[in-house]
Write an enzyme that holds these catalytic residues in place. Structure first.
Site, PDB file in Angstrom:
ATOM      1  CB  CYS A 153      -2.008   3.585   9.699  1.00  0.00           C
ATOM      2  SG  CYS A 153      -3.190   4.182  10.764  1.00  0.00           S
TER       3      CYS A 153
ATOM      4  NE  ARG B 225      -3.838  -0.007   2.270  1.00  0.00           N
ATOM      5  CZ  ARG B 225      -4.581   0.509   3.292  1.00  0.00           C
ATOM      6  NH1 ARG B 225      -4.607   0.027   4.293  1.00  0.00           N
ATOM      7  NH2 ARG B 225      -5.454   1.758   3.058  1.00  0.00           N
TER       8      ARG B 225
END
Length: 283
Positions: free
Chosen positions: A238, A180
């Site tokens: 995050c 990611r």
């Protein structure tokens, strides 16, 4: 005070003179709903069995505000958060122990919020519910009202601009999975990639196969290899401020203070004017 507690340490604490309030924060980031399958139900898991005396806390409703421009899990309204904690029996003069289903992310979010808003004694059960060897209960307790009133700290919290600045002047850690960070996949947010200058530091690498944190010395070595040393200012983000809280907890175990960008990638990537970096290079 340490940031974590083992199951063997918790057991005698529960029968001590000032036993901790237990908060069950079982939650999972689940994409099942998008595929037409039922989403993870933490309350149902709690009802099926929890630590005796534990009170369920709903991460989406009590540890976060409504999704929007501030991200998928923005800060909750602090008055509502304080009321939820008092209903759970949280008081300033009584320790709190938080646990989840073992991943540690949700428990860390509760730990971070309580610590950031001024509770002096909060720990996470290392390894979560799977580490507990005692009996479980299905009884739902009704605790006495607590007295905790949130009083946010002056530091420890980053916004988008602060995160961008820290990526240039200190160390900004990206706690998401490496793919990611690199922008190879993005199952949730508008676009893949990372904040320019942020360093890939998947929070899954802070724990062993049993889900428990690595020893503090190993964590310090890991963060040093990522550029954290001396008086380096450190921040973490995050996807939506949940797994990032787990990385802040890992840093605390290592003795390293760090700030959390709660909006994280879900807020950053929602604004097309913000720059996005892809690939393994931070820049």
């Amino acid at each position: 005070m340490t940031a974590i507690i083992t199951a063997s340490e918790l057991l005698p604490a529960l029968t001590g003179d000032n036993p901790p309030v237990l908060l069950d924060v079982r939650w999972q980031l689940s994409l099942a709903k998008a595929a037409g399958a039922p989403a993870f139900d933490g309350r149902a898991e709690y009802a099926a069995g929890h630590l005796p005396g534990a009170v369920f806390v709903d991460l989406d409703r009590e540890l976060a505000g409504a999704p929007g421009t501030g991200g998928r899990h923005p800060l909750p309204d602090l008055a509502a958060f304080g009321a939820a904690m008092r209903r759970a029996g949280v008081s300033a003069g009584r320790p709190v122990v938080v646990y989840d289903g073992g991943q540690g992310w949700a428990a860390a979010r509760a730990w971070w919020l309580l610590r950031w808003t001024g509770h002096p004694d909060v720990r996470v059960l290392d390894g979560g519910l799977p580490s507990w060897r005692g009996e479980l209960s299905t009884e739902v307790p009704v605790p006495a009202e607590g007295d905790f009133t949130p009083a946010p700290a002056a530091g420890g919290l980053l916004d988008a601009e602060g995160a961008a600045e820290l990526a240039r002047t200190g160390v900004l850690l990206d706690a998401r999975a490496g793919e990611r960070y690199r922008g190879e996949v993005e199952p949730v947010d508008r676009v893949g990639g990372h904040i320019p200058g942020a360093v890939s530091a998947p929070t899954t690498e802070n724990v062993g196969p049993d889900g428990r944190f690595l020893p503090a010395a190993e964590l310090r070595d890991r963060f040093k290899a990522l550029g954290v040393s001396g008086d380096t200012e450190v921040g973490v983000y995050c996807g939506s401020g949940v797994s990032g809280a787990h990385e802040v907890l890992a840093l605390a175990v290592a003795g390293i203070p760090a700030a959390l960008y709660v909006g994280s990638w879900s807020e950053w990537s929602s604004d097309p004017s913000r720059p996005v970096a892809v690939g393994a290079d931070p820049r």
